[in-house]
Scaffold this active site. Sequence first.
Site, PDB file in Angstrom:
ATOM      1  N   ARG A  84       0.838  -1.206   0.000  1.00 50.57           N
ATOM      2  CA  ARG A  84       0.000   0.000   0.000  1.00 50.57           C
ATOM      3  C   ARG A  84       0.870   1.252   0.000  1.00 50.57           C
ATOM      4  O   ARG A  84       0.542   2.255  -0.643  1.00 50.57           O
ATOM      5  CB  ARG A  84      -0.947  -0.009   1.201  1.00 50.57           C
ATOM      6  CG  ARG A  84      -1.965   1.120   1.145  1.00 50.57           C
ATOM      7  CD  ARG A  84      -3.034   0.972   2.192  1.00 50.57           C
ATOM      8  NE  ARG A  84      -2.502   1.085   3.536  1.00 50.57           N
ATOM      9  CZ  ARG A  84      -3.186   0.842   4.651  1.00 50.57           C
ATOM     10  NH1 ARG A  84      -4.454   0.441   4.572  1.00 50.57           N
ATOM     11  NH2 ARG A  84      -2.638   0.976   5.836  1.00 50.57           N
ATOM     12  N   LYS A 186      -2.577   6.756   1.322  1.00 51.60           N
ATOM     13  CA  LYS A 186      -2.397   7.165   2.725  1.00 51.60           C
ATOM     14  C   LYS A 186      -1.425   8.345   2.760  1.00 51.60           C
ATOM     15  O   LYS A 186      -0.283   8.227   3.233  1.00 51.60           O
ATOM     16  CB  LYS A 186      -1.891   5.962   3.533  1.00 51.60           C
ATOM     17  CG  LYS A 186      -2.235   6.052   5.014  1.00 51.60           C
ATOM     18  CD  LYS A 186      -2.079   4.697   5.669  1.00 51.60           C
ATOM     19  CE  LYS A 186      -2.130   4.773   7.166  1.00 51.60           C
ATOM     20  NZ  LYS A 186      -3.359   5.303   7.730  1.00 51.60           N
ATOM     21  N   GLU A 222     -15.971   6.741   5.307  1.00 46.66           N
ATOM     22  CA  GLU A 222     -15.162   6.176   6.385  1.00 46.66           C
ATOM     23  C   GLU A 222     -15.005   7.188   7.507  1.00 46.66           C
ATOM     24  O   GLU A 222     -15.427   8.342   7.396  1.00 46.66           O
ATOM     25  CB  GLU A 222     -13.796   5.726   5.871  1.00 46.66           C
ATOM     26  CG  GLU A 222     -12.921   6.836   5.343  1.00 46.66           C
ATOM     27  CD  GLU A 222     -11.565   6.336   4.854  1.00 46.66           C
ATOM     28  OE1 GLU A 222     -11.031   5.378   5.422  1.00 46.66           O
ATOM     29  OE2 GLU A 222     -11.031   6.944   3.906  1.00 46.66           O
TER      30      GLU A 222
HETATM   31  N1  PLP Z   1      -9.095   4.712   6.983  1.00 48.06           N
HETATM   32  C1  PLP Z   1      -8.267   5.660   7.410  1.00 48.06           C
HETATM   33  C2  PLP Z   1      -8.527   7.059   7.016  1.00 48.06           C
HETATM   34  C3  PLP Z   1      -7.153   5.318   8.205  1.00 48.06           C
HETATM   35  O1  PLP Z   1      -6.297   6.249   8.619  1.00 48.06           O
HETATM   36  C4  PLP Z   1      -6.945   3.969   8.556  1.00 48.06           C
HETATM   37  C5  PLP Z   1      -5.792   3.584   9.352  1.00 48.06           C
HETATM   38  O2  PLP Z   1      -4.827   3.109   8.881  1.00 48.06           O
HETATM   39  C6  PLP Z   1      -7.846   3.018   8.094  1.00 48.06           C
HETATM   40  C7  PLP Z   1      -8.909   3.416   7.315  1.00 48.06           C
HETATM   41  C8  PLP Z   1      -7.646   1.568   8.418  1.00 48.06           C
HETATM   42  O3  PLP Z   1      -6.633   1.010   7.634  1.00 48.06           O
HETATM   43  P1  PLP Z   1      -5.819  -0.222   8.156  1.00 48.06           P
HETATM   44  O4  PLP Z   1      -6.802  -1.268   8.523  1.00 48.06           O
HETATM   45  O5  PLP Z   1      -4.986  -0.642   7.002  1.00 48.06           O
HETATM   46  O6  PLP Z   1      -5.033   0.238   9.312  1.00 48.06           O
HETATM   47  C1  COI Z   2      -3.676   3.634  11.653  1.00 49.23           C
HETATM   48  O1  COI Z   2      -4.581   2.990  12.137  1.00 49.23           O
HETATM   49  O2  COI Z   2      -2.539   3.183  11.529  1.00 49.23           O
HETATM   50  C2  COI Z   2      -3.897   4.977  11.160  1.00 49.23           C
HETATM   51  O3  COI Z   2      -3.199   5.385  10.281  1.00 49.23           O
HETATM   52  C3  COI Z   2      -4.849   5.849  11.824  1.00 49.23           C
HETATM   53  C4  COI Z   2      -4.086   6.779  12.685  1.00 49.23           C
HETATM   54  C5  COI Z   2      -3.611   7.960  11.904  1.00 49.23           C
HETATM   55  C6  COI Z   2      -4.896   7.169  13.854  1.00 49.23           C
END
Ligand code: PLP
Ligand code: COI
Length: 343
Positions: A84, A186, A222
Amino acid sequence: MSAEKREIDWENLGYGYIKTDYRYISYWKDGAWDEGTLTEDNQLHISEGSTALHYGQSCFEGMKAYRTKDGRINLFRPDQNAKRMQKSCERIMMPAFPEEQFLEAIQAVVKANESWVPPYGSGSTLYLRPFVIGVGDNLGIKPATEYIFSVFAVPVGLYFKGGLTPSNFIISDYDRAAPQGTGAAKVGGNYAASILPGQDARKRNFSDAIYLDPATHTKIEEVGSANFFGVTKDGTFVTPYSPSILPSITKYSLLYLAEHYLGMKAEERDVYVDNLDEFSEAGACGTAAVISPIGGIQTKDGFHAFHSETEVGPVTQKLYDLLTGIQFGDVEGPEGWIRKVEI
Ligand code: PLP
Ligand code: COI
């Protein structure tokens, strides 16, 4: 020093910066990443013209290291974070960091900070924050000529206070991302856009803001810091489909686990804010959020309550037990999801 000897209240850690011993850093210059090194220095010395500072040419990842019952350390699907991050880099024209080197960097940082990995059973974990930033002397809006990749580690507990006790969220009037924008990457800019709505939400005693789709403002996208999921009254696990939300590793893991481990129907599809009634349970999911049940959502039409404002719902509890069981090594997960850290 072992984790037990540190004077840290592991059970009550929140989500805040703590300087740990080592971080990894690699520089990109003249078309290549260098081999990278561990350092004790947590300060970066960069040009005032760095693109990361002015134009948001920056991206990051979030992942965790989990202490198992037998004292070992697990990583959860770190290859997915590596991939990612490469996509995020590509979207804002930064050089992709190689997957193998990413995985080695993560291993090195966890190993070097082993005593910061919270004990099994404390509910806390070691959060890892890889990032890439554009640096070097620059003025115009264009890709930087130099980059830094770094990973630091911080022991963390709950992101949303209350853990498995449901908390409430509010639909934001603001947009976090644009239809053809950077929502699925991200990158720093998405998070800059969410600081004001997030603070507004917390000031009003909500855990965070939930964003609607930026084109029609009718569908749930989200949370500012996590993805959304719902469990319908007939037991289907649902997460919103949208090209402008982060492809969450936790969300895809839950879709898989709901279907293959819990025998549920699981789908990614539109979730209309006017139809929240279809769900008996809802939650926020992500690396930091883990699974945080949503008690209710404040919309412009009023407050919509789910299962209970005080008790986690039964399906959310099952998903939580399964996901965290796999992460902490108590439950056998799908092949390849857990990578052990070689200590
Ligand atoms: N959406 C946002 C905006 C986030 O910052 C995160 C955190 O990482 C997620 C979703 C969840 O992603 P992940 O499950 O890969 O941590
Ligand atoms: C994570 O869950 O790793 C995220 O990036 C969210 C965090 C910025 C609170």
